[in-house]
Design an enzyme around this catalytic site. Structure first.
Site, short mmCIF file in Angstrom:
data_model
loop_
_atom_site.label_atom_id
_atom_site.label_comp_id
_atom_site.label_asym_id
_atom_site.label_seq_id
_atom_site.Cartn_x
_atom_site.Cartn_y
_atom_site.Cartn_z
N LEU A 7 0.85 -1.20 0.00
CA LEU A 7 0.00 0.00 0.00
C LEU A 7 0.88 1.24 0.00
CD1 LEU A 7 -2.39 -1.15 2.87
CD2 LEU A 7 -3.09 -0.88 0.47
N HIS A 8 0.63 2.16 -0.90
CA HIS A 8 1.43 3.39 -0.88
C HIS A 8 0.69 4.62 -1.38
CE1 HIS A 8 1.77 2.36 -5.13
NE2 HIS A 8 2.16 3.61 -5.34
N ARG A 9 -0.56 4.49 -1.81
CA ARG A 9 -1.28 5.67 -2.33
C ARG A 9 -1.48 6.68 -1.20
NH1 ARG A 9 -0.78 5.60 -7.45
NH2 ARG A 9 -0.82 3.45 -8.08
N ARG B 77 6.97 5.78 1.82
CA ARG B 77 5.90 6.74 2.17
C ARG B 77 5.05 6.16 3.31
NH1 ARG B 77 2.40 10.66 -0.08
NH2 ARG B 77 3.46 10.88 -2.05
N ASP C 60 -2.84 -1.33 -3.39
CA ASP C 60 -3.38 -0.17 -4.10
C ASP C 60 -2.44 0.20 -5.26
OD1 ASP C 60 -1.27 1.10 -2.80
OD2 ASP C 60 -2.54 2.31 -1.49
#
Ligand code: UD1
Length: 347
Positions: A197-199, A230, A270
């Site tokens: 997940l990084h959005r 992130r 994501d």
């Protein structure tokens, strides 16, 4: 061979997309690279060059971090300086990152032919910086190399028909290469879900990230979570506790990531690219977003969107539905050869 092509790369997915092109282009034109430095940690950049045996970039910039405006603006200045000196015949950009947009603007302002690989994709969500980057890039490209009929249709709807060629997805080339090299076998014994997940909308805000991590804890299953920088920054800044079923690991080199996916029971992500990789490796995928550019994976029932009711995660990923996998979805694994052919045509 004296024709010069400069590819702009900068973020993790672009390093891997560049690899098949570098292999296919070797006898046809002089392919140089500018690495913007958007991704700069060893495990977000150098490991890909090492593992895939890629050429060291001809120009290495250090423009990672900072606000998107500053990052893109500085890239514009520095890429233009290099391009003015090198005078390439063509500039190639990949996908939808800030490095893509910066390269596209330089090409457009200097009237150098621009080739966009992975053109025509749309999420129709302008809150995503990537959507803006890809729309703008497509509108200044001379050659738009697309992975699907949907992408052709999307471009047509925006009045772009000239220079559009369906070549297949260059990431599929990497799957073919991985199978040929037999690197997908893994020591891992399945029985876990793989997560990335990084959005920004999933990981930047404390409440949302807490909710997402809590829902992973509630899965009650072993989870292996490959953590983007992130995401790691947010987990640390908000001191979010991690469920005992969740194993956090650093970002993985390309083949290792694919092996972890291949040995898993399914993917929760994501990411854009990993939705396709899950399809190609025949793993069920839940995409923690409200929309996706890769609609064909939804239509085939292999991928499902989930954003609000993450309590449904377990039921969705465990659902055993019979999916007929189309081994030619997004091409046959030889996109790079077609891309080289199309570039040769405009050189
Ligand atoms: C970028 C792309 C996204 C792509 C993703 C792949 C844009 C707008 N977004 O998002 O489309 O899916 O790459 O990973 O271009 N950071 C590090 N080390 C690194 C790289 C980043 O610490 O090696 C930090 C940055 O300093 C920043 C954050 O991670 O604070 C986000 O990096 P950034 O390059 O802005 O965007 P991504 O979220 O990686």
């Amino acid at each position: 061979m004296n024709k010069k092509v400069i590819a702009i790369i900068g973020a993790r997915p672009q390093f891997i997309k560049h690899f098949p092109l570098e292999m296919a282009a070797s006898d046809h034109f002089n392919l140089m690279t500018i690495h913007t430095g958007q991704h700069y940690d060893e495990n977000m950049s150098q490991v890909f060059f090492d593992q895939l045996g890629m050429k060291t970039p001809d120009f290495q910039l250090s423009l990672g971090g900072g606000s998107h405006g500053k990052q893109t603006g500085q890239m514009l200045i520095e890429i233009e300086n290099i391009v003015l000196k090198e005078e390439p015949d063509v500039i190639v950009v990949y996908g939808d990152t800030n490095s893509t947009l910066a390269g596209a603007l330089v090409a457009s302002k200097l009237h150098i032919k621009l080739v966009h690989i992975e053109a025509g994709l749309r999420s129709y969500n302008k809150a995503m910086p990537e959507e803006v980057n890809r729309v703008l890039t497509d509108h200044v490209s001379d050659l738009l190399l697309v992975p699907s009929k949907t992408a052709v249709k999307n471009l047509k709807a925006e009045g772009i028909e000239k220079g559009v060629f369906m070549v297949g997805d260059i990431m599929k080339d990497l799957i073919r290469i991985s199978r040929e090299r037999d690197v997908l076998s893994s020591d891992q014994i399945g029985d876990y879900l793989y997560v990335t997940l990084h959005r920004p909308y999933n990981v930047d805000h404390e409440e949302r990230l807490k909710y997402v991590l809590e829902s992973l804890k509630q899965l009650g299953k072993q989870v292996i979570f490959s953590v983007h920088p992130r995401t790691r920054q947010s987990i640390q800044a908000y001191h979010i506790p991690i469920g005992s079923n969740i194993k956090l690991i650093d970002p993985q080199p390309y083949f290792n990531n694919l092996s972890l996916l291949s040995a898993s029971d399914g993917l929760i992500t994501d990411s854009g690219g990993m939705q396709k990789e899950a399809y190609w490796l025949e793993k069920p995928c839940i995409t923690i977003r409200t929309e996706t550019e890769w609609v064909e994976t939804l239509e085939r029932g292999a991928n499902q969107l989930l954003f609000e009711d993450l309590e449904k995660l377990n039921a969705l990923i465990s659902k055993k539905s019979k999916i007929v996998y189309d081994s030619n979805l997004y091409g046959d694994g030889y996109a790079a050869d077609r891309i080289v052919g199309e570039i040769m045509n405009i050189l």
